[in-house]
Scaffold this active site. Structure first.
Site, PDB file in Angstrom:
ATOM      1  N   GLU A  32      41.451  26.500  35.514  1.00 50.96           N
ATOM      2  CA  GLU A  32      40.882  26.672  36.857  1.00 50.96           C
ATOM      3  C   GLU A  32      41.957  26.574  37.932  1.00 50.96           C
ATOM      4  O   GLU A  32      41.939  27.325  38.911  1.00 50.96           O
ATOM      5  CB  GLU A  32      39.785  25.631  37.122  1.00 50.96           C
TER       6      GLU A  32
ATOM      7  N   ARG B 289      42.887  29.873  40.215  1.00 47.16           N
ATOM      8  CA  ARG B 289      42.503  29.766  41.634  1.00 47.16           C
ATOM      9  C   ARG B 289      43.687  29.394  42.515  1.00 47.16           C
ATOM     10  O   ARG B 289      43.923  30.007  43.556  1.00 47.16           O
ATOM     11  CB  ARG B 289      41.385  28.728  41.808  1.00 47.16           C
TER      12      ARG B 289
ATOM     13  N   ASP C  14      35.239  35.146  27.611  1.00 46.90           N
ATOM     14  CA  ASP C  14      35.281  36.340  28.466  1.00 46.90           C
ATOM     15  C   ASP C  14      36.672  36.824  28.873  1.00 46.90           C
ATOM     16  O   ASP C  14      37.095  37.933  28.542  1.00 46.90           O
ATOM     17  CB  ASP C  14      34.404  36.122  29.717  1.00 46.90           C
TER      18      ASP C  14
ATOM     19  N   GLU D 287      31.082  38.897  39.164  1.00 44.71           N
ATOM     20  CA  GLU D 287      31.426  39.876  38.124  1.00 44.71           C
ATOM     21  C   GLU D 287      30.814  41.260  38.328  1.00 44.71           C
ATOM     22  O   GLU D 287      31.490  42.283  38.113  1.00 44.71           O
ATOM     23  CB  GLU D 287      31.057  39.328  36.732  1.00 44.71           C
TER      24      GLU D 287
END
Ligand code: DMJ
Length: 673
Positions: A304, A308, A437, A573
């Site tokens: 993360e 980010r 993913d 998405e």
């Protein structure tokens, strides 16, 4: 003539001078004889008539007057000199600041040193105007101008007003300019995107938007303006109630912390740049410069914080050309490196960025596959920019290792990998949703980033898409929507996470880069499904997870939603894929679908006092049950992709020059030196 104390009562005493005018000497009385000889004679006669004492007193009086005269002459001379010097000063001031007149020069304080009392009266100093707060590279219209020198200095109040007026004028000028000519950012690849072998020199750093500014500007349209408005509304909430904190809680008008690193602010930096919100960007930039500190005893999630924070800082550096962001990127990049100190070199999930220690979650020594394989774009780029290969080596090693691992199913990977053994765990479960993913996304994107030369990445990607087709694709009823389900120990589940909706965009990107044409066909089918995940729901917003109907049943739609999956976290998405689809096909229906989604976000998730909130129930338009949280990716990704989707300018983040990381932060595609 003069009688001294003649009016005093009693007879005159000898000590006093008594001067009496005779009748013949009184002016205007009798005849007037003005001859010089007569006056000389007459004066002398009078003088002779005076007593010695009277004469001495008169002489003394004259002597006293003479002394007074000399003294006052000297001081008048000084005063005269002063006046002469002052007028010279005034002349000099006039030369320095044309048109400047001091209203009252005599009371002006002497010029002070630059640092003395500058907070109170900077404008009264006759020194140079103050420097701008910082001098930076990047587009000139983002730089803060110093006040003009010809403003005139009258009073403090006037001067402040003059500065304010100028700032206002500059604001208007900036806003007008941004609306008509802002083009987002494009860098020239040959200047700044050599592969990592050649260390970037100071002079070769990105030239930012200057080259693009020469091109004909593409006007911002109504829908893009609506995105800007939405962003500003979200930003207002963040600014008012959560400034410098990780996430806004828009209903309780407060914030939540995850890492305590201003996550939303960093995630939103490049969005502000792309949307042309330069003043907000400048304000956020100041926070990064003054308040963003990574030397903190805090555990952060490697994945993360990489996608980010590191990703956000790197892309902002590329867009703005401001080295502050590169410095911060290096700092966080170095602090994340302890994560790779594991027996297998598969990184731990968590790092304490202050202490330099890393560890897996408390309950396991596993890491998530998507997490360890979706940090590569960022670390590779950091190596390229710094010339320090350790970042790239660490992440490349992970990819090479995963490439060789057994436990895949036709290119599909399990969700967990052990940091000690380096082996996949929890075998037999395959999904393109949570925990797997972005593994697939980064296979393709690393291949593109590196100039399409790293064949193992391409092989793994192509094989995985074949695996998806073979094991995970199905069609729903009644509309026969193509969707990507999951496989658990040989059993197919018609469950699809909203997260999977990154896939149509990725497939389209691959097709655009020369991969199989049927990838584009699949992308078209899947984006239709993702849109239906919104359109078939009461609020027009997708839930987190849907289950598709495999068998037609009367009164049933394609999409079923379980009570636990009804929430919407403002995820990006679908909008992300709509953006790719529109870029590559030009089909306006993708823009229209995105527009519907934006309107529904506004209808059901917008908080009047500022910000947007995730909701608990997309099936209840009368009460969508706001959750009181605005995720940082709403600003970092969702609104950015919306803005790009509505743009007809392919140079607004040109997809042949940039590759987006999984948090929508664009990084340059490397080209050979
Ligand atoms: C983001 O942090 C990234 O897009 C990530 O890849 C998946 N989850 C969120 C958005 O849904």
């Amino acid at each position: 003539m003069y009688s001294g104390a003649a009016a005093a009562a009693g007879p005159p005493r000898r000590d006093f001078i008594s001067v009496t005018l005779g009748p013949e000497e009184a002016v205007g009385v009798g005849g007037y004889n003005n001859s010089k000889a007569w006056r000389r004679r007459s004066c002398w006669r009078k003088w002779k008539q005076l007593s010695r004492l009277q004469r001495s007193v008169i002489l003394l009086l004259f002597a006293f007057l003479a002394v007074c005269g000399v003294i006052s002459y000297t001081s008048m001379g000084e005063a005269w000199k002063g006046i002469t010097n002052k007028s010279l000063d005034e002349q000099r001031t006039e030369q320095e600041i044309p048109g400047l007149k001091l209203a009252n020069p005599a009371v002006l304080p002497a010029p002070q040193k630059a640092d003395a009392n500058h907070g109170d009266y900077p404008e009264l100093s006759l020194q140079k105007p103050p420097k701008p707060p910082h001098v930076r590279r990047g587009p000139s219209n983002l730089q803060i101008k110093a006040p003009r020198r010809d403003m005139g200095l009258k009073t403090r109040h006037d001067t402040i007003r003059a500065v304010e007026e100028q700032v206002e004028a500059d604001k208007v000028e900036k806003t007008e300019k941004s609306i008509i000519s802002w083009r987002g950012a494009v860098i020239e690849p040959d200047q700044s995107t050599e592969p990592p072998s050649s260390k970037i020199k100071e002079s070769e750093k990105p030239s930012s938007v200057e080259a693009e500014d020469q091109k004909e500007p593409v006007p911002i349209n109504e829908r893009q303006l609506a995105v800007i408005e939405a962003f500003r509304h979200a930003w207002k909430g963040y600014k008012d109630f959560a400034w410098g904190h990780d996430e806004l809680k828009p209903l309780s008008k407060s914030y939540s912390e995850w890492f305590g690193l201003g996550l939303t602010l960093i995630d939103a930096l490049d969005t502000m740049w792309i949307l042309g919100l330069k003043e907000d960007f400048e304000e956020a930039r100041k926070w990064v410069a003054n308040d963003l500190v990574f030397d903190k005893n805090v555990d952060v999630n490697l994945f993360e914080s990489t996608i980010r924070i590191l990703g956000g800082l790197l892309s902002t550096y590329h867009l703005s050309g401001d080295s502050l962001f590169l410095e911060k990127a290096k700092d966080i990049g170095n602090r994340l490196m302890p994560a790779f100190k594991t027996p297998s070199k598969i990184p731990y999930s968590d790092v304490n960025i202050g202490r330099g220690t890393a560890h897996p979650p408390r309950w396991t020594s596993d890491s998530t596959v998507a997490e360890v394989t979706s940090i590569q774009l960022e670390f590779r780029e950091l190596s390229r920019l710094t010339g320090d290969e350790k970042f790239q080596k660490a992440v490349d090693e992970v990819m090479k290792h995963v490439h060789t691992l057994s436990g895949k199913n036709d290119g599909l990977v399990p969700m967990f990998i052990n940091t000690n053994s380096g082996q996949f765990t929890h075998l037999g479960v395959y999904t393109l949703g949570a925990r797997a993913d972005s593994y697939y996304e980064y296979l393709l994107k690393q291949w593109i980033q590196g100039g399409k030369k790293e064949n193992e990445l391409l092989e793994d990607y192509m094989r995985a898409i074949e695996g998806v087709k073979k094991h995970l694709l199905q069609r729903s009823e009644p509309k026969k929507l193509t969707f990507v389900g999951e496989l658990a120990h040989g059993h197919f589940s018609a469950k699809m996470d909203h997260l999977v909706c990154f896939l149509p965009g990725t497939l389209a990107l691959g097709a655009h880069n020369g991969l199989a044409a049927d990838h584009m066909k699949l992308a078209e089918a899947l984006i239709e499904t993702c849109y239906q995940m919104y359109a078939q729901v009461e609020t027009g917003l997708s839930p987190e997870i849907v289950h598709f109907n495999l068998h037609a049943q009367k009164g049933h739609k394609d999409v079923e939603i379980k009570p636990a999956d009804r929430h919407n976290l403002l995820r990006p998405e679908t909008v992300e894929s709509l953006f790719y689809m529109y870029r590559f096909t030009g089909d306006k229906k993708y823009q229209d679908w995105g527009w519907e989604i934006l309107q529904n976000f506004n209808r059901y998730t917008r908080v009047p006092t500022g910000g947007y909130t995730s909701i608990n129930n997309v099936q209840n338009p009368s009460n969508p049950e706001p959750r009181d949280k605005m995720e940082s990716f709403f600003l970092g990704e969702t609104l950015k992709y919306m803005f790009l989707l509505f743009s007809d300018d392919i140079d607004l983040i040109n997809l042949d020059k940039y590759v987006f990381n999984t948090e929508a932060h664009p990084l340059p595609i490397w080209v050979p030196a």
